[in-house]
Enzyme design. Structure first.
Site, PDB file in Angstrom:
ATOM      1  N   ARG A   1      41.157  46.435  33.917  1.00  0.00           N
ATOM      2  CA  ARG A   1      39.835  46.151  33.366  1.00  0.00           C
ATOM      3  C   ARG A   1      40.005  45.482  32.009  1.00  0.00           C
ATOM      4  O   ARG A   1      41.121  45.307  31.531  1.00  0.00           O
ATOM      5  CB  ARG A   1      39.013  47.433  33.212  1.00  0.00           C
ATOM      6  CG  ARG A   1      38.850  48.251  34.466  1.00  0.00           C
ATOM      7  CD  ARG A   1      38.059  47.580  35.556  1.00  0.00           C
ATOM      8  NE  ARG A   1      36.670  47.366  35.208  1.00  0.00           N
ATOM      9  CZ  ARG A   1      35.715  47.112  36.105  1.00  0.00           C
ATOM     10  NH1 ARG A   1      36.026  47.060  37.382  1.00  0.00           N
ATOM     11  NH2 ARG A   1      34.477  46.909  35.739  1.00  0.00           N
TER      12      ARG A   1
ATOM     13  N   ARG B   1      43.227  41.380  29.498  1.00  0.00           N
ATOM     14  CA  ARG B   1      43.995  41.331  30.741  1.00  0.00           C
ATOM     15  C   ARG B   1      45.203  40.392  30.628  1.00  0.00           C
ATOM     16  O   ARG B   1      46.300  40.737  31.048  1.00  0.00           O
ATOM     17  CB  ARG B   1      43.082  40.936  31.900  1.00  0.00           C
ATOM     18  CG  ARG B   1      42.218  42.103  32.350  1.00  0.00           C
ATOM     19  CD  ARG B   1      41.284  41.709  33.463  1.00  0.00           C
ATOM     20  NE  ARG B   1      40.163  40.916  32.946  1.00  0.00           N
ATOM     21  CZ  ARG B   1      39.249  40.363  33.725  1.00  0.00           C
ATOM     22  NH1 ARG B   1      39.337  40.469  35.029  1.00  0.00           N
ATOM     23  NH2 ARG B   1      38.244  39.690  33.192  1.00  0.00           N
TER      24      ARG B   1
ATOM     25  N   CYS C   1      29.170  43.750  47.626  1.00  0.00           N
ATOM     26  CA  CYS C   1      30.377  43.401  46.877  1.00  0.00           C
ATOM     27  C   CYS C   1      31.449  44.472  47.018  1.00  0.00           C
ATOM     28  O   CYS C   1      32.525  44.344  46.471  1.00  0.00           O
ATOM     29  CB  CYS C   1      30.037  43.172  45.397  1.00  0.00           C
ATOM     30  SG  CYS C   1      29.035  41.699  45.124  1.00  0.00           S
TER      31      CYS C   1
ATOM     32  N   ARG D   1      38.735  42.663  47.502  1.00  0.00           N
ATOM     33  CA  ARG D   1      38.878  41.404  48.229  1.00  0.00           C
ATOM     34  C   ARG D   1      40.207  40.740  47.890  1.00  0.00           C
ATOM     35  O   ARG D   1      40.940  40.287  48.779  1.00  0.00           O
ATOM     36  CB  ARG D   1      37.713  40.466  47.857  1.00  0.00           C
ATOM     37  CG  ARG D   1      37.856  39.038  48.371  1.00  0.00           C
ATOM     38  CD  ARG D   1      36.764  38.142  47.793  1.00  0.00           C
ATOM     39  NE  ARG D   1      36.812  38.080  46.344  1.00  0.00           N
ATOM     40  CZ  ARG D   1      37.632  37.297  45.648  1.00  0.00           C
ATOM     41  NH1 ARG D   1      38.496  36.527  46.278  1.00  0.00           N
ATOM     42  NH2 ARG D   1      37.604  37.292  44.330  1.00  0.00           N
ATOM     43  N   ARG D   2      40.532  40.685  46.597  1.00  0.00           N
ATOM     44  CA  ARG D   2      41.802  40.084  46.189  1.00  0.00           C
ATOM     45  C   ARG D   2      42.981  40.956  46.615  1.00  0.00           C
ATOM     46  O   ARG D   2      44.001  40.456  47.089  1.00  0.00           O
ATOM     47  CB  ARG D   2      41.808  39.885  44.668  1.00  0.00           C
ATOM     48  CG  ARG D   2      40.856  38.793  44.200  1.00  0.00           C
ATOM     49  CD  ARG D   2      40.657  38.842  42.697  1.00  0.00           C
ATOM     50  NE  ARG D   2      39.814  37.741  42.219  1.00  0.00           N
ATOM     51  CZ  ARG D   2      39.164  37.751  41.061  1.00  0.00           C
ATOM     52  NH1 ARG D   2      39.239  38.810  40.270  1.00  0.00           N
ATOM     53  NH2 ARG D   2      38.436  36.714  40.705  1.00  0.00           N
TER      54      ARG D   2
ATOM     55  N   LYS E   1      27.738  35.449  41.789  1.00  0.00           N
ATOM     56  CA  LYS E   1      28.425  36.455  42.608  1.00  0.00           C
ATOM     57  C   LYS E   1      28.025  37.868  42.211  1.00  0.00           C
ATOM     58  O   LYS E   1      28.261  38.812  42.958  1.00  0.00           O
ATOM     59  CB  LYS E   1      29.940  36.297  42.523  1.00  0.00           C
ATOM     60  CG  LYS E   1      30.568  36.756  41.228  1.00  0.00           C
ATOM     61  CD  LYS E   1      32.087  36.800  41.365  1.00  0.00           C
ATOM     62  CE  LYS E   1      32.731  37.424  40.137  1.00  0.00           C
ATOM     63  NZ  LYS E   1      34.183  37.571  40.282  1.00  0.00           N
ATOM     64  N   ASP E   2      27.391  38.029  41.030  1.00  0.00           N
ATOM     65  CA  ASP E   2      26.934  39.348  40.602  1.00  0.00           C
ATOM     66  C   ASP E   2      25.601  39.742  41.225  1.00  0.00           C
ATOM     67  O   ASP E   2      25.225  40.913  41.182  1.00  0.00           O
ATOM     68  CB  ASP E   2      26.767  39.382  39.078  1.00  0.00           C
ATOM     69  CG  ASP E   2      28.092  39.322  38.338  1.00  0.00           C
ATOM     70  OD1 ASP E   2      29.129  39.626  38.956  1.00  0.00           O
ATOM     71  OD2 ASP E   2      28.079  38.964  37.145  1.00  0.00           O
TER      72      ASP E   2
END
Length: 337
Positions: free
Chosen positions: A147, A153, A242, A129-130, A81-82
């Site tokens: 971050r 997190r 992205c 997106r989330r 996905k990167d």
């Protein structure tokens, strides 16, 4: 026997993913050496400097590709996905490994699910997106940027700074942290990022590295490749990169004439109030075509207007590990989170 130099970033997840590929190659009798590479993304993370440009997509990829061009390494492993959707001259995406579960997950206080969190609960995520898809659920949650690596997190949930965080299941699976999950989000609610959960292996293109390419080809998983090719075609056609609130997931399903692809995609305004959600199916050997046609149908329905929505809070956008802008001053340090 030639030693294969495998480039990896230094994060726990990146090393874990690279080690997975190294072990697969060693099982075939090859000698593999891990070579740590520091990217500009890693440097800005250490300095806690926001990445504000949507063109920074691939910032965690470029250093590994530079090392390939410089012949410092022979292959590189990325969270797929990167990877930018456009090709890199002189570099070939030669293998895509069998995919981990691509879904997003919740890690929340007191073992709660997303729907059990009281209105006003603070939920951390770095992905528009989330954010857009969770806002679209109408749960009255406060979405805030976050971050840091997984420990950081999740630690902010344990400390009470956040009530929950949203992560990718694949990353937690690879570092043996699945027991932290309090809910796995159904793609009906939240579609994942294109390529989420898949690992990509790149090497130099051309005849000079034909032997490396031949070795790596044995790692390629054709069903996963078909699925992610369809997803990336959706993304490339929508031209969101992205940076856009776009989710898509392709599954290999049994059709009337055998296995086929079923592709779902959504494009949303940044606040989640508007969305276009469509699906399509087609043959595995036309994966990119299936994804492209689905995206073209979404564009015909007005998806470009949604992905270009300018209503984000000015000055707040920074980037996650997949190149997505987010509303936070801190930086992710783990891919696929």
């Amino acid at each position: 026997m030639r030693t294969l130099r495998l480039g990896t970033r230094r994060s726990q997840l990146a090393v874990t993913q690279s080690t997975l590929v190294a072990e697969m190659l060693r099982a075939q009798g090859h000698i593999v050496e891990l070579v740590e590479i520091v990217s500009d993304g890693d440097r800005t993370q250490a300095a806690n400097t926001p990445l504000t440009s949507a063109n920074s997509t691939g910032v965690f990829v470029s250093a590994l590709r530079d090392a390939l061009h410089a012949k410092e390494i022979d292959l590189a492993v990325h969270s797929l996905k990167d990877l930018p959707t456009y090709p890199e001259e002189g570099v070939e995406l030669v293998a895509i490994l069998p995919r981990e579960d691509p879904r997003d997950v919740i890690v929340a206080r007191d073992g709660l699910t997303l729907g059990e969190l009281p209105p006003g609960s603070r939920v951390g995520t770095g992905s528009p997106r989330r954010v857009a898809q969770i806002k679209a659920l109408g749960l009255g949650l406060e979405l805030a940027g976050i971050r840091g690596n997984v420990d950081t997190r999740i630690g902010k949930v344990r400390s009470g700074e956040f009530d929950a965080v949203v992560l990718a299941r694949a990353g937690l699976a690879r570092i043996d942290r699945l027991d932290e999950i309090t809910e796995v989000l159904d793609p009906i609610q939240v579609l994942p990022a294109p390529g989420q959960g898949a690992l990509a292996v790149e090497c130099r293109a051309g005849d000079a590295d034909a032997d490396v390419r031949k070795i790596l080809t044995s790692l390629d998983d054709s069903p996963t490749r078909a699925a992610v090719e369809a997803e990336r075609a959706v993304l490339a056609t929508l031209e969101g990169g992205c940076a856009a609130p776009i989710g898509t997931l392709a599954d290999v399903v049994e059709g009337e004439e055998g296995p086929e692809l079923w592709v779902r995609a959504v494009a949303l305004s940044l606040d989640g109030s508007l969305s276009i959600r469509l699906s399509a199916s087609g043959p595995l050997d036309d994966a990119a075509g299936v994804g492209r046609r689905l995206a073209e149908e979404m564009l015909a329905e007005g998806a470009a207007d949604l992905t270009d929505d300018p209503t984000t809070d000015p000055g707040q956008a920074v980037m996650d590990t997949g190149g997505s802008p987010q509303t936070a001053p801190e930086q992710d340090k783990v891919h696929n989170a």
